[in-house]
Every structure is written in structure tokens, then in C-alpha cells.
Design an enzyme around this catalytic site. Structure first.
Site, mmCIF file in Angstrom:
data_model
loop_
_atom_site.group_PDB
_atom_site.id
_atom_site.type_symbol
_atom_site.label_atom_id
_atom_site.label_comp_id
_atom_site.label_asym_id
_atom_site.label_seq_id
_atom_site.Cartn_x
_atom_site.Cartn_y
_atom_site.Cartn_z
ATOM 1 N N LYS A 1 0.806 -1.384 -0.009
ATOM 2 C CA LYS A 1 -0.048 -0.121 -0.037
ATOM 3 C C LYS A 1 1.026 1.158 -0.034
ATOM 4 C CE LYS A 1 -3.659 1.742 3.086
ATOM 5 N NZ LYS A 1 -4.045 1.489 4.539
ATOM 6 N N SER B 1 -9.043 1.785 3.791
ATOM 7 C CA SER B 1 -8.123 2.649 3.149
ATOM 8 C C SER B 1 -7.084 1.682 1.883
ATOM 9 C CB SER B 1 -7.292 3.393 3.735
ATOM 10 O OG SER B 1 -6.393 2.864 4.722
ATOM 11 N N SER C 1 -9.093 -0.440 8.028
ATOM 12 C CA SER C 1 -8.618 -0.352 6.632
ATOM 13 C C SER C 1 -7.990 -1.655 6.125
ATOM 14 C CB SER C 1 -7.576 0.852 6.754
ATOM 15 O OG SER C 1 -8.059 1.964 6.722
#
Length: 497
Positions: A74, A150, A174
Site C-alpha cells: 500500500k 483505506s 482499513s
């Protein structure tokens, strides 16, 4: 390896093929990059590519449990030295950290080959992945829907079998939210289990814990084995860990006492599909020999939602200020999205006393939930990961009127007005995703397990929260559920077209 064979293997199986020399790391990387070419234009999951670097690294990958396996990280919750690290913010497009964060160094030592970086919302503050810098990521089960946030890009890429496992971070759901949206497995480890240093001491006052999203429980267990443990100077001691999460995950869980709720935690409403999924799962658990009892959690949703956003606002305010150290440029409102800048304004306005008071609510809540587990003799608690099925892309974005209001606040505001807007935000922003933040506050391990798909073909994830430090029980239960209701062969339509 043929690109059609590749999705038949999880990360553990791919590593075994490399070790036996049945396939080379170079072949796996080439296949993963080919799948990025094929599926990413529709998904917008991968936002930075490392084609040349990872191809060179595949010639002689480090020897580890995942040697030669393609991997994605990420674009926040850790850094790769020398690589872009934007957190999907215009303010950080020029920043290149000098060295790997400890977690990413451990990923590399485990033999994982990073083929690129994945999409996320700006500074990870949304439960959907739709930043202005990167554009929206999309769900491979239905491109009109969000993969969550996220860690939405990571989840979409794993669900599309671009890679079998990817990195994520969880400060309010997330990892679990996108795992639920994309029909894959996601575990948020216990606070203190994973390293955050050396660039970060704690994220959002201890709410943030990194981990992975995967296709199988055994991959998550093996990734935990490869990465867990304190880094030097960490503010939290790691809870006691087993010799091997992988070996523990393969054991039977025994007969557990599992509480469940069909209510929203920091919200007010639950969609019928999500309620039905909880009840269906409760029945499955009873069939597997567990004792299942209804236990609602005694929390004040208004107080906890506001407390959560106070802590996030303080963290975002600090992150905005930190961009000056990272880039040498003073923060400017135009370099940030309107909601991000607003939260930063709130964070700068809050007093130290208000911050300490919010932390006190978090600590009190942790003790209350621990006491509830003791009073009800619970091993695990079950809920729906989300309150609603995955939202449509753009559905949760702020409207034109809200943009005007936030633009006005950007130019001139008072502390009283900012607090009023924050209270309204606390009431509205978590409506679709109200069930995950509690376990970031308590620090407990929690996982989203893909057990149900609704009539529209969208995944409905089920959340299980264990006692503090007890990932073992969760992993054993997840393995049992994986065997009873297999999900590996459930493949999104995008991948089979």
C-alpha cells in the site's frame, strides 16, 4: 507459469513451487506484471510499478518463507526506500524516503518481491479508495462498486489474483473493510504485534496496526510469522506470541463460546443483507459445535464516533505538518483534499486536554470490552464487518454543498464552528462502516472472513474479534470456517471474463 494457472495457487503454494524449482521467481513476476497490464486499467488498484527493479530482484530473491512470490504494498502505512510514497496526497508527490521501514524490510527478507504500490485514500482517512490524486479504485466483483478503504487497492489486486497477498494497514478498519468488500481474508493483528518504525512510533494514538490481505488463512498466518515483533524503540511491547502462527492456525479451535450482534456499533442502522449474513454465520458456527449467544456491546456510539474522529483529526493535523519536513515545502491548503484539510484544521484547533480526554475514553472502552468478554466468558465476538454491502463508487464522496461549506471553513473558521462540523461528521461519516473502529480502540485482533455473497453477487464479510493478544484462536476459527465454507475458488467476474 501460464497466467491462467497462476490464480490456482496462494502465496504459500507459489513459494513451494519456487523452492522445488518447478517455477522460477522470474516467471512469477512476469505473470504478475502481465496481470497488472490486463486487469489494472479497469481496477486502478496499482498506482506505482517497479517493473525493472522487481525483474532484477527476481533473479536472486532472498531465501525466506515467501521467496519469489510477487507482492504489492500500500502507498502508506510503511515505506520503500527510494520509492515514491504519496499517501495519495498531492503534497507528497516529490517525497522519496531514504530507507525501508522495518515492516517493509521484513517483507523483503521473507522473500516477497514488490511489484508495485497500491491505491489508497488521502492519508487513509476514508473507508473508500477515491483520492483526487489517484482516482477511484474499483471492486472486481462489480466495477461500479468500491473495494473499500483505506487498503482498497491492495484488496482489489488480491481479489483479482494479480498477487495472492498484499500489504495493508488498519487504523479504523482499513484491512477488514476492503477485505469484506472484495471477498478475501483480512486480519488486523493486536496492537503492538507488528513494527511501525523507524519513521512512526504509533499511528493515530495506537489505532493503526499493519498486516496483509490474502486469499487464504495460512498465508496470513505465515506473513504474521515473518513480520511480527517489536522494532527497536517501539512504544508498545508485543503481546506473547506462539512459536508459529502457521502451525497454530492449522489446529482445531475446539468448542468456542462466541457472542454475536446484528446491531451497528458506531452507527444506527444495518442493511438486511448484513443482518442475514450474521444470522447465517451464527447458524454455521452452531453446526460446527460452537456455543453461540447474542451479546450486544454496551457502548455509546455517539461518544465513541466523536472520540475516534478527534484522534484521527489530531493524527491528520500532525501528518499535514510533517509534510514540510518530508518535502521542504510549507503545507498549503490547495495541496490537500477538502476533508483532509478540514480534519487538519480540527486537529490543530483541539487542545492537549481534549486529546488526553479522547485517549481516556479509548482506554476506558478497552477495559469495558475486556470485562464484557470476561463476564460473558467469550472467546470471540461476531458481527458484520460492514453495516451495508459495498457502496457504489462516488456514493460516499462529499456533495457540492458540503464542498462549498468546507471551502469556506478553509478560509476562515472558529474553534466552535469546527467542533460543530466535527460532531456532524461523527454522526454521518461512519454510517456505512461503523463496526470496525471499536477494535482499533481496544487493540484487540479482529478479522473479516468472506463467508456470504448477497443476491447481487457482492461479498458480505463477517467480523470476528478475539481477546487481546489472541490471534491464535481467530486463525484456528478462520481455518475451520475456510474448510467448512471454502472461498478460494470464488473468483470475481472480471477475472473469469
Amino acid at each position: 507459469m501460464d497466467t491462467h494457472e497462476y490464480p490456482e495457487f496462494d502465496a504459500t503454494a507459489l513459494a513451494a513451487l519456487v523452492k522445488s524449482k518447478a517455477v522460477s521467481a522470474e516467471e512469477l513476476v512476469a505473470t504478475a506484471l502481465a496481470r497488472v497490464d490486463r486487469f489494472n486499467p479497469a481496477l486502478n488498484a496499482v498506482v506505482e510499478r517497479r517493473d525493472a527493479h522487481v525483474t532484477a530482484e527476481a533473479v536472486a530473491p532472498p531465501r525466506g518463507p515467501f521467496s519469489g512470490v510477487p507482492f504489492l504494498v500500500k502507498d502508506m502505512d510503511g515505506v520503500l526506500g527510494g520509492e515514491p510514497n504519496t499517501s495519495s496526497s498531492r503534497s507528497l508527490v516529490s517525497w522519496r524516503p531514504a530507507a525501508d521501514s522495518e515492516l517493509f524490510a521484513r517483507f523483503r527478507r521473507a522473500g516477497l518481491l514488490v511489484v508495485g504500490k497500491t491505491n489508497c485514500p488521502e492519508f487513509g482517512i476514508m473507508g473508500v479508495t477515491e483520492s483526487e490524486l489517484r482516482g477511484p479504485a474499483r471492486n472486481p466483483w462489480n466495477l461500479g462498486h468500491t473495494p473499500g478503504g483505506s487498503s482498497g487497492g491492495s484488496a482489489a489486486a488480491v481479489a483479482a489474483r494479480i498477487v495472492p497477498m498484499a500489504h495493508g494497514g488498519d487504523g479504523g478498519g482499513s484491512i477488514r473493510i476492503p477485505a469484506a468488500c472484495c471477498g478475501i481474508f483480512g486480519l488486523k493483528p493486536t496492537r503492538g504485534r507488528q513494527p511501525l518504525g523507524p519513521y512512526v512510533g504509533e499511528g493515530w494514538d495506537g489505532l493503526v496496526v499493519p498486516g496483509v490481505l490474502s486469499l487464504t488463512v495460512r498465508d496470513t498466518a505465515a506473513a504474521l510469522d515473518a513480520t511480527h515483533g517489536m522494532d527497536p524503540g517501539a512504544p508498545y511491547a508485543e503481546p506473547r506470541a506462539p512459536r508459529s502462527f502457521t502451525k497454530e492456525a492449522a489446529k482445531e479451535p475446539g468448542a468456542l463460546r462466541i457472542g454475536f450482534t446484528t446491531k451497528a456499533m458506531l452507527g444506527t442502522a444495518m442493511h438486511a443483507d448484513n443482518v442475514a449474513a450474521v444470522l447465517e454465520t451464527a447458524t454455521l458456527l452452531e453446526e460446527l459445535g460452537h456455543e453461540v449467544v447474542e451479546v450486544d456491546l454496551p457502548i455509546d456510539p455517539v461518544e465513541l464516533a466523536r472520540t475516534y474522529l478527534v484522534i484521527v483529526a489530531a493524527g491528520v493535523g500532525a501528518a499535514i505538518e510533517e509534510t514540510e519536513q518530508q518535502t521542504g515545502q510549507a503545507p498549503r491548503a490547495g495541496d490537500f483534499e477538502l476533508p483532509t484539510w478540514f480534519l487538519g484544521q480540527v486537529g490543530r484547533e483541539l487542545s492537549a486536554v481534549e486529546h488526553v480526554q479522547a485517549r481516556a475514553v479509548v482506554f476506558r472502552t478497552g477495559r469495558e470490552i475486556a470485562d464484557l468478554y470476561d463476564r460473558h466468558n467469550l472467546d470471540v465476538h461476531l458481527s458484520s464487518t460492514l453495516a451495508y454491502p459495498p457502496s457504489r463508487v462516488g456514493e460516499l464522496q462529499i456533495g457540492a454543498g458540503e464542498r462549498v461549506a468546507l471551502s469556506t471553513l478553509r478560509r476562515a473558521s472558529t474553534g466552535r464552528v469546527l467542533r460543530m462540523v466535527l460532531d456532524q461528521l461523527a454522526a454521518d461519516s461512519l454510517a456505512k462502516t461503523p463496526n470496525t473502529q471499536l477494535f482499533n480502540m481496544t487493540g484487540q485482533p479482529a478479522m473479516s472472513v468472506p463467508l456470504v455473497w448477497n443476491a447481487a453477487g457482492l461479498p458480505i464479510g463477517l467480523q470476528f474479534a478475539g481477546r487481546f493478544g489472541d490471534e491464535v484462536t481467530l486463525l484456528r476459527l478462520a481455518t475451520q470456517l475456510e474448510n467448512a465454507r471454502p472461498w478460494f475458488d470464488k473468483v470475481p467476474p472480471l477475472v473469469t471474463e
